[in-house]
Design a protein around this motif. Structure first.
Motif, PDB file in Angstrom:
ATOM      1  N   MET A   1     -36.800   7.538 -68.881  1.00 55.79           N
ATOM      2  CA  MET A   1     -36.928   8.900 -68.408  1.00 55.79           C
ATOM      3  C   MET A   1     -35.654   9.263 -67.642  1.00 55.79           C
ATOM      4  N   THR A   2     -35.181  10.455 -67.867  1.00 53.71           N
ATOM      5  CA  THR A   2     -33.982  10.903 -67.171  1.00 53.71           C
ATOM      6  C   THR A   2     -34.342  11.464 -65.797  1.00 53.71           C
ATOM      7  N   ALA A   3     -33.328  11.574 -64.956  1.00 51.98           N
ATOM      8  CA  ALA A   3     -33.532  12.146 -63.627  1.00 51.98           C
ATOM      9  C   ALA A   3     -34.014  13.590 -63.739  1.00 51.98           C
ATOM     10  N   ARG A   4     -33.495  14.317 -64.702  1.00 49.88           N
ATOM     11  CA  ARG A   4     -33.888  15.727 -64.863  1.00 49.88           C
ATOM     12  C   ARG A   4     -35.369  15.854 -65.219  1.00 49.88           C
ATOM     13  N   ILE A   5     -35.859  14.968 -66.066  1.00 55.11           N
ATOM     14  CA  ILE A   5     -37.283  14.998 -66.427  1.00 55.11           C
ATOM     15  C   ILE A   5     -38.132  14.643 -65.207  1.00 55.11           C
ATOM     16  N   ALA A   6     -37.695  13.651 -64.428  1.00 50.47           N
ATOM     17  CA  ALA A   6     -38.421  13.284 -63.216  1.00 50.47           C
ATOM     18  C   ALA A   6     -38.478  14.465 -62.249  1.00 50.47           C
ATOM     19  N   GLN A   7     -37.384  15.159 -62.122  1.00 57.45           N
ATOM     20  CA  GLN A   7     -37.322  16.331 -61.257  1.00 57.45           C
ATOM     21  C   GLN A   7     -38.250  17.431 -61.767  1.00 57.45           C
ATOM     22  N   THR A   8     -38.354  17.573 -63.068  1.00 57.84           N
ATOM     23  CA  THR A   8     -39.251  18.564 -63.665  1.00 57.84           C
ATOM     24  C   THR A   8     -40.717  18.221 -63.379  1.00 57.84           C
ATOM     25  N   TYR A   9     -41.053  16.935 -63.380  1.00 58.20           N
ATOM     26  CA  TYR A   9     -42.415  16.517 -63.010  1.00 58.20           C
ATOM     27  C   TYR A   9     -42.725  16.934 -61.569  1.00 58.20           C
ATOM     28  N   VAL A 116     -38.494   7.084 -60.043  1.00 56.92           N
ATOM     29  CA  VAL A 116     -37.893   7.053 -61.380  1.00 56.92           C
ATOM     30  C   VAL A 116     -36.601   7.874 -61.387  1.00 56.92           C
ATOM     31  N   GLY A 117     -36.626   9.049 -60.783  1.00 52.47           N
ATOM     32  CA  GLY A 117     -35.432   9.893 -60.709  1.00 52.47           C
ATOM     33  C   GLY A 117     -34.314   9.235 -59.924  1.00 52.47           C
ATOM     34  N   TRP A 118     -34.665   8.561 -58.842  1.00 48.51           N
ATOM     35  CA  TRP A 118     -33.670   7.843 -58.041  1.00 48.51           C
ATOM     36  C   TRP A 118     -32.995   6.758 -58.872  1.00 48.51           C
ATOM     37  N   ARG A 119     -33.807   5.981 -59.582  1.00 43.03           N
ATOM     38  CA  ARG A 119     -33.249   4.907 -60.418  1.00 43.03           C
ATOM     39  C   ARG A 119     -32.376   5.478 -61.542  1.00 43.03           C
ATOM     40  N   SER A 121     -30.837   8.369 -61.589  1.00 37.68           N
ATOM     41  CA  SER A 121     -29.617   8.952 -61.007  1.00 37.68           C
ATOM     42  C   SER A 121     -28.608   7.872 -60.651  1.00 37.68           C
ATOM     43  N   LYS A 122     -29.102   6.788 -60.071  1.00 45.37           N
ATOM     44  CA  LYS A 122     -28.202   5.680 -59.741  1.00 45.37           C
ATOM     45  C   LYS A 122     -27.559   5.117 -61.005  1.00 45.37           C
ATOM     46  N   ALA A 123     -28.359   4.978 -62.059  1.00 43.01           N
ATOM     47  CA  ALA A 123     -27.844   4.411 -63.302  1.00 43.01           C
ATOM     48  C   ALA A 123     -26.789   5.314 -63.937  1.00 43.01           C
ATOM     49  N   SER A 124     -26.941   6.643 -63.733  1.00 45.53           N
ATOM     50  CA  SER A 124     -25.988   7.579 -64.333  1.00 45.53           C
ATOM     51  C   SER A 124     -24.782   7.825 -63.433  1.00 45.53           C
ATOM     52  N   GLY A 125     -24.787   7.246 -62.224  1.00 45.57           N
ATOM     53  CA  GLY A 125     -23.677   7.421 -61.320  1.00 45.57           C
ATOM     54  C   GLY A 125     -23.769   8.631 -60.406  1.00 45.57           C
ATOM     55  N   ALA A 126     -24.905   9.283 -60.351  1.00 46.96           N
ATOM     56  CA  ALA A 126     -25.084  10.471 -59.498  1.00 46.96           C
ATOM     57  C   ALA A 126     -25.630  10.017 -58.145  1.00 46.96           C
TER      58      ALA A 126
END
Length: 128
Positions: A1-9, A116-119, A121-126
């Motif tokens: 799951m991407t950070a954006r999807i987590a944020q949408t949840y 999930v969003g935190w993980r 984001s960290k993985a994507s470098g944000a």
């Protein structure tokens, strides 16, 4: 799951429950509060609708602002007192009905999405 999807949840919980409180405050009061604590007056419906409006505002902002890893982590941490609130006002002081505990389900959904969003984001470098 991407950070954006987590944020949408996270946004969806605020928009769903907040929208219900904004547009159907009577239903929230009738279903969410035990009879001993239920007051379905104009004032309580007004306060519930105000609460809903703030939740909807936050939900909309969650859709348009890009959260970084730190924002997800902070949000997860800041949700922790809400779990105490749910426990206390359902089991210790029985204000919330089992339907009122949908708030707990929303908080748990947002907590998981924040982790999930935190993980992600960290993985994507944000990180910021």
């Amino acid at each position: 799951m991407t950070a954006r999807i987590a944020q949408t949840y996270i946004a969806a919980v605020f928009l769903g429950l907040g929208g219900w409180a904004l547009f159907g405050p009577r239903g929230v009061i009738e279903l969410g509060f035990t009879e001993s604590y239920r007051e379905n007056s104009f004032t309580t419906r007004f306060i519930m609708a105000c609460f809903g409006a703030q939740a909807v505002l936050f939900g909309l902002m969650a859709l348009v602002v890009e959260w970084k890893a730190r924002a997800f982590l902070a949000f997860a941490f800041l949700l922790l007192p809400f779990f105490w609130f749910n426990y206390h006002f359902h089991y210790v002081v029985p204000v919330l009905t089992r339907y009122g505990m949908i708030d707990f389900a929303g908080n748990l959904t947002m907590f998981i999405a924040a982790i999930v969003g935190w993980r992600a984001s960290k993985a994507s470098g944000a990180h910021e």
